[in-house]
Design an enzyme around this catalytic site. Structure first.
Site, short mmCIF file in Angstrom:
data_model
loop_
_atom_site.label_atom_id
_atom_site.label_comp_id
_atom_site.label_asym_id
_atom_site.label_seq_id
_atom_site.Cartn_x
_atom_site.Cartn_y
_atom_site.Cartn_z
N SER A 99 0.81 -1.21 0.00
CA SER A 99 0.00 0.00 0.00
C SER A 99 0.85 1.27 0.00
O SER A 99 1.61 1.52 -0.93
CB SER A 99 -0.95 -0.04 1.20
OG SER A 99 -1.90 0.99 1.14
N ASP A 241 -1.24 1.00 -4.03
CA ASP A 241 -2.08 0.00 -4.70
C ASP A 241 -3.43 0.58 -5.12
O ASP A 241 -4.32 -0.15 -5.56
CB ASP A 241 -2.30 -1.23 -3.83
CG ASP A 241 -3.04 -0.93 -2.53
OD1 ASP A 241 -3.01 0.23 -2.09
OD2 ASP A 241 -3.64 -1.85 -1.95
#
EC number: 5.4.2.10
Length: 447
Positions: A99, A241
């Site tokens: 992330s 992401d």
């Protein structure tokens, strides 16, 4: 949370806390677990980190070794994996990403057959296998060995799906995109170009080590300057992401997750789309958001921090909109997870349908100054339960009254207590935070 998997997957520094062997074993277990009664098929996506390719190979080797077929989306977003899994006949999905973390970290996110975060009972079984006997799971042989298949078509189908959700042409709108040198680099510009926007893109050249580096939603000031310097109508910044999105309005103001929830919540209510008249937030949402919701008659629910908890609340109560300050926004009619690009499209819909600038749409919300500080402690439960600490927290809450709030919570990942205060001024917010922290220190809890 387990030993390896937290609220957002198995995350750690590549080949330090999270190794290729971990990935191989996760793949082996999932291939066996889902393939006990039928031929297993799994879809895998990854972000742009250098180590993502290593983990993709390791997961694929583990899965195919137990007979599963692996469909590779290659560089793509977390929500695209969720979409492909839930709309096609896959047993589960895996996203390789850490992330918003720096490039040297990575993670393995597991997605169930409904496109949701994997059930805890399955994750518990994966963890048990990671610490167990490596020979417990049999290898497939001969024609039972699985194979890998390039599956760009799945990613392209997801992009087509996003385009169908846009109710307006983006023609003549000057849009800035910060792709964080991550997953959005493979998708976002193509979607906005196809919808007719005048698209200006930064941080769209990933090299394996520049993901999130002075870029994306965790460095929103970069896009903020870009939008102002180029006099753009609006800007959107994604994380590594692309499951979260923050926005910059036409005046260069930051539109965070709370403001996004307000803009979309009001619009959905006006159009009869806000089922049960409720927006799901977390306990970290600003008091200004709640006051603004009260003013327009929108109800709200509060969950613990984490988009996992937001989605569970939405699913269990048939709510349509929820999210976090950080930009994880879930539109449950269209997705089962936060989706940064989808969030951008829905914000464009509000702006274009109402014929209002984003700065106008957020103007009714008065965000209260917020001060958040962490203090490392010997024992989180003992520090929070201390009677003198609790007394100080109650004292601050009374002083704030309806013009602020205090929140003291334990970190889920670190040995720290987080003390947050919202008040009418920055000075008051910091003053009250320091008062509580001083009591924690004076009682000997700090380390």
């Amino acid at each position: 949370m387990g030993k390896y998997f937290g609220t957002d997957g198995f995350r750690g520094e590549a080949n330090v806390n999270l190794t290729a062997m971990h990935a191989f074993k996760v793949g082996r277990f999932l291939g066996w677990y889902y393939g006990r009664f039928h031929k297993c098929s799994v879809v895998i996506g990854k972000d742009t980190r250098r180590s993502s390719y290593m983990f993709e190979d390791a997961l694929s080797a583990g899965l195919t070794s137990t007979g599963a077929d692996v469909y590779l989306l290659h560089v793509t977003t977390t929500p695209s994996v969720s979409y492909v899994v839930r709309t096609e006949d896959f047993d589960c999905g895996i996203m390789i990403s850490a992330s918003h973390n720096p490039y040297y970290d990575n993670g393995i996110k597991l997605i169930n057959g409904n496109g949701e975060k994997m059930e805890q009972e399955v994750i518990d079984k994966v963890e048990e296998y990671l610490d167990g006997d490596f020979d417990d799971v049999p290898y497939a042989t001969m024609d039972k060995i699985g194979r890998t298949i390039d599956y760009f078509a799945g990613r392209n189908r997801y992009m087509g799906y996003l385009m169908t959700l846009a109710k307006n042409s983006f023609r003549n709108v000057r849009v800035g995109l910060d792709c964080s040198n991550g997953s959005a680099s493979a998708i976002a510009k193509s979607v906005f170009d196809a919808l007719g926007a005048e698209t200006y893109v930064i941080n769209n050249e990933p090299n394996g080590t520049n993901i999130n580096m002075e870029a994306g939603s965790t460095h929103i000031e970069v896009l903020q300057k870009y939008v102002k310097d180029n006099k753009l109508d609006i800007g959107f910044a994604y994380d590594g992401d692309a499951d979260r999105c923050l926005c910059i309005d036409d005046k260069g103001n930051i539109v965070d997750g709370d403001l996004i929830l307000y803009v979309c919540g009001v619009y959905m209510k006006q159009n009869g789309e806000l089922d049960n008249n409720t927006v799901v937030t977390t306990i970290m949402s600003n008091i200004g958001l709640y006051k603004a919701f009260d003013a327009v008659g929108i109800d709200y629910a509060k969950t613990d921090v984490g988009d996992k908890y937001v989605y569970e609340c939405m699913r269990n109560n048939n709510f349509r909109l929820g999210g976090e300050q950080s930009g994880h926004i879930i539109f449950s009619k269209y997705a089962t997870t936060g989706d940064g690009i989808l969030t951008s499209i829905k914000l464009m819909e509000v702006m274009l349908s109402t014929k209002k600038k984003m700065s106008e749409l957020i103007s009714p919300v008065v965000i209260y100054p917020q001060c958040l500080k962490n203090i490392r402690v010997e024992s989180k439960p003992e520090a929070r339960a201390d009677v003198d600490v609790q007394a100080e927290v109650e004292k601050v809450a009374k002083l704030l009254g309806d013009d602020g709030r205090i929140l003291v919570r334990e970190s889920g990942t670190e040995p720290v207590i987080r003390v947050m205060v919202e008040a009418k001024t920055d000075h008051l917010a910091e003053k009250y935070v320091n008062q509580v922290i001083k009591v924690i220190e004076d009682k000997g809890h700090a380390v």
